[in-house]
Structures are given as C-alpha cells and as structure tokens.
Scaffold this active site. Structure first.
Site, PDB file in Angstrom:
ATOM      1  CG  PHE A  21      12.417  18.391  -3.061  1.00 17.88           C
ATOM      2  CD1 PHE A  21      11.463  19.365  -3.342  1.00 17.88           C
ATOM      3  CD2 PHE A  21      12.105  17.065  -3.322  1.00 17.88           C
ATOM      4  CE1 PHE A  21      10.232  19.005  -3.863  1.00 17.88           C
ATOM      5  CE2 PHE A  21      10.872  16.708  -3.838  1.00 17.88           C
ATOM      6  CZ  PHE A  21       9.929  17.685  -4.118  1.00 17.88           C
ATOM      7  NE  ARG A  24       1.066  13.148  11.306  1.00 20.44           N
ATOM      8  CZ  ARG A  24       1.352  13.820  10.193  1.00 20.44           C
ATOM      9  NH1 ARG A  24       2.413  14.603  10.145  1.00 20.44           N
ATOM     10  NH2 ARG A  24       0.592  13.675   9.118  1.00 20.44           N
ATOM     11  NE  ARG A  84      -8.393   8.694   6.123  1.00 25.36           N
ATOM     12  CZ  ARG A  84      -8.607  10.004   6.285  1.00 25.36           C
ATOM     13  NH1 ARG A  84      -9.630  10.569   5.683  1.00 25.36           N
ATOM     14  NH2 ARG A  84      -7.814  10.727   7.043  1.00 25.36           N
ATOM     15  CE1 TYR A 104      -3.391   2.865   0.727  1.00 20.74           C
ATOM     16  CE2 TYR A 104      -1.848   3.495   2.457  1.00 20.74           C
ATOM     17  CZ  TYR A 104      -2.939   3.781   1.656  1.00 20.74           C
ATOM     18  OH  TYR A 104      -3.572   4.995   1.772  1.00 20.74           O
TER      19      TYR A 104
END
Length: 395
Positions: A268, A198, A208, A151
């Site tokens: 980044f 978290r 969910r 997933y």
C-alpha cells in the site's frame, strides 16, 4: 506476497452491515481503483481506511465546491470534524460530482462511530487539522519553499500521518510507525510534490498555481511564462530544481518503509513511492512537462507493481530511476547541487537487487500482468490522490 495481492480484493461485501456496504459503494463511486486497493488490506484495517478516505473525500468536496461562498466555506472546513459525532448532519447544497458523500454523510458517520475508539481518534484529529489547513491556502499563494512544504503537509503529509497512526493502532505495525510523524509526513509530501511537478500544464489550464514562487520567479515573471516556447530552457531548469527538492526526501521514505512488517501495508505504501520516483525520472529535464502529459508506460507500471514487494526490491527501483536522473544532469547553475542530492539518495538505496526497465515479460507473468493492467494501472495515481486530499484540484 507482493504486487498481485496488493490490488486484488479479498473482502466479502455481502457480509457487511447495510451502512458499511453503502460506504464501500461510495468508495467505488468516488475512486474505483482505490476501492480495490483498500479491500486488499488486512483485517479491520480496511474498514478504518475506507472510512478515513470517505471522511476526507467529504471534507475535500466542501473545499472544492466553488459555489459555496468563502465566508460559509471557512467555518464549514474548520468545524467539519464535529459532523463525525452528529448522526443527522448532511449537506444537500453541493454541486460537486462526489456530493453523495455529503448528502449521505450519516452513513459514513455511523460507520465512523462503529470503529474502535483508537481509530476514531486518529480520523477525527486528522480531519480537524486538515480542515483548518485547507483554510490557510484558500486565498493565499504558495510563495516560499517553506510554504510549499506547509501546503503539501496540509493536503498530503497529514494523510501520511493519519495512515501511519492507523497502521500502528491496528497493531499490524510497530508503534514507531505511528509515532515518527516527521517520516510519515515526508512520505506524503514526496508524493504530493511529484504530483504538483507533473501536473504543471493541467494546473495552468485550470488556473491553479502550486509551484513555489521562490523557485519559479528566478526563471520568469509569471509562472505561466514557463509554458512559452521561448522560455523552454529556463522552464526545464526550474523543473529540475523542483525535482531535486523532491529527491531530497528519498532517504526518509526508505527509512519509513524499512519499518513496515505487514505485507499488504507495505505494498500500500511502497507502490506509490516507486511510481513517484519513476514519474520524477520521466519529468526530469523533459520539456514535455510544459507541452503535454508525461506518463509512465503501462507495461512498466505493471512491472513495478509486481516487483515492489519488499524493501530491497523497492530500493532497487529507487536506485534505478535516481541513477538515470543523475546520468542526465545537464550543465547549469544547479547541476552540482542536483548531483549531490542524487548521490545521497543513491547511497541510501544501495542493494544487491537489480531492477531493469523492460516491457518484455515471461509467459508466467502475462495473465497477472493483464489483470493488473486492467484493474490497477490507475492504482498509483489513486493513492497519490489519496495523499493529496483525494482531489485533482489539490493537484
């Protein structure tokens, strides 16, 4: 060099074509903080990642829209990549807040076709694979740890792979960055697992479930049981086990970042990674995960953003928070395995640099710190969202 440069725009939008200006407008509308981050990237890289973001945002908007029947949504997701080459395709029936990226998809697809072919190939390929992957878990739960990895690969690992291939295609990074798909995948998975861990309570409220049943079923009959006060000890044990699973990825993330040469690309990638380890440290052995929101202090976030400008400093931050976790491992059935994972991560993070958590800054840093706090505090969660198919619903 470093944190300040990473969140300061250096792209003059007035010099862009009308459709590309629209794309940056939509980028700002859908992710204000991330718009600043992308605009700080070097050269043509910023345009490629802007379009990559918007394409995946559009795809994710389809996936999120619960008003689209499943029998309609599944073929839409599987074939969405084909819309990139159709100058007229748009979707006007979405009820999602970011529906503008579907309604004016022709502006996005126009700029997609204006990119160099090497960028087009990467974006189209990732869009195709992610659209297919979204259908896999559309009506399927995450049961095993292998399925958890699967997933996270679909919603975040593929983004890491796509970004890495774009970095290499730009020639700002060596080819190995785009060729080692396993490392690129793990960079994304580390962020996504942190996000899922978290957000237990937020996801529970939204109905969910992303924690793998293979783990939580050892601690309760239902995942929602872990929020009960009488299950607090079991819940924390489950939490710690999942955190240790995420910590196993740290050595791979360090290796990935060791290959980066361009400063803006390094920032980044590095900043969300250090924010993730700080988040895992806050969550570790912390029952507040099941009762409220666990956050990094703003001052601490700013300090990490300003510090994480090279590999040794990133290793120091990783070492600092992993060491704090290792020092707080409670006695229990998982204590030895968690300690072993922490020690392995600490070994890979050895450095002469040192990171000390503090909210006190010398005067020289105050103006930069305030600026970063104002426009960049949500930076790491925006990038985390980017790695998570750019959606809160993907957790």
């Amino acid at each position: 060099m470093g944190g300040v440069k990473a969140v300061t725009p250096n792209c003059d939008l007035m010099l862009l074509s009308p459709t590309l200006q629209k794309c940056y407008t939509y980028l700002k509308m859908t992710s204000r903080s991330f718009a600043a981050v992308i605009q700080s990237l070097d050269e043509e890289m910023r345009h490629a990642i802007c379009i990559f973001y918007l394409v995946l945002r559009a795809l994710d908007t389809v996936e999120d829209d619960m008003t689209i029947p499943v029998d309609v949504k599944v073929p839409m997701l599987k074939e969405f990549y084909k819309n990139l080459t159709d100058p007229d395709w748009r979707f006007m029936d979405s009820n999602e807040k970011d529906k503008i990226v579907l309604e004016d998809f022709p502006a996005i697809s126009t700029e997609f076709r204006n990119l160099r072919r090497v960028y087009q190939h990467v974006i189209e390929d990732i869009c195709k694979k992610m659209g297919l992957g979204m259908t896999v878990f559309l009506e399927r739960d995450v049961d095993s740890l292998a399925e958890w990895d699967e997933y996270c690969h679909y919603v975040a690992g593929l983004v890491g792979i796509g970004l890495s291939r774009l970095f290499a295609a730009s020639e700002l990074e060596d080819r190995i960055v785009g060729q080692d798909l396993d490392l690129a995948n793990k960079m994304g998975i580390f962020l996504q697992k942190t996000n899922i861990i978290r957000d237990y309570l937020e996801d529970k409220k939204e109905g969910r479930e992303f924690w793998p049943k293979e783990v939580w079923s050892k601690y309760g009959e239902k995942l929602s049981d872990l929020a009960r006060e009488d299950k607090r000890e079991d819940a924390v044990e489950c939490l710690n086990e999942l955190i240790s699973n995420a910590l196993e990825l740290i050595p791979d993330c360090i290796l990935y970042m060791s290959r980066l040469k361009n400063q803006s690309i390094f920032n980044f990638c590095a900043i969300p990674q250090v924010m993730a380890i700080a988040t895992l440290e806050r969550c570790f052995n912390n029952p507040s995960v099941f009762t409220g929101v666990v956050k990094i202090r703003k001052g601490e976030a700013v300090k990490m953003m300003m510090t994480a400008s090279d590999l040794e400093k990133v290793k120091a931050i990783m070492y600092h928070f992993t060491n704090k976790i290792e020092q707080r491992i409670p006695d229990g059935p998982n204590s030895s395995s968690i300690r072993s994972i922490c020690l392995s991560a600490l070994d890979q993070c050895q450095t002469s640099e040192e990171f000390i958590t503090s909210s006190i800054y010398p005067p020289l840093y105050m103006s930069a710190g305030m600026m970063l706090a104002a426009i960049g505090y949500q930076y790491w969660s925006q990038i985390l969202g980017f790695y998570g198919t750019l959606s809160e619903s993907s957790s």
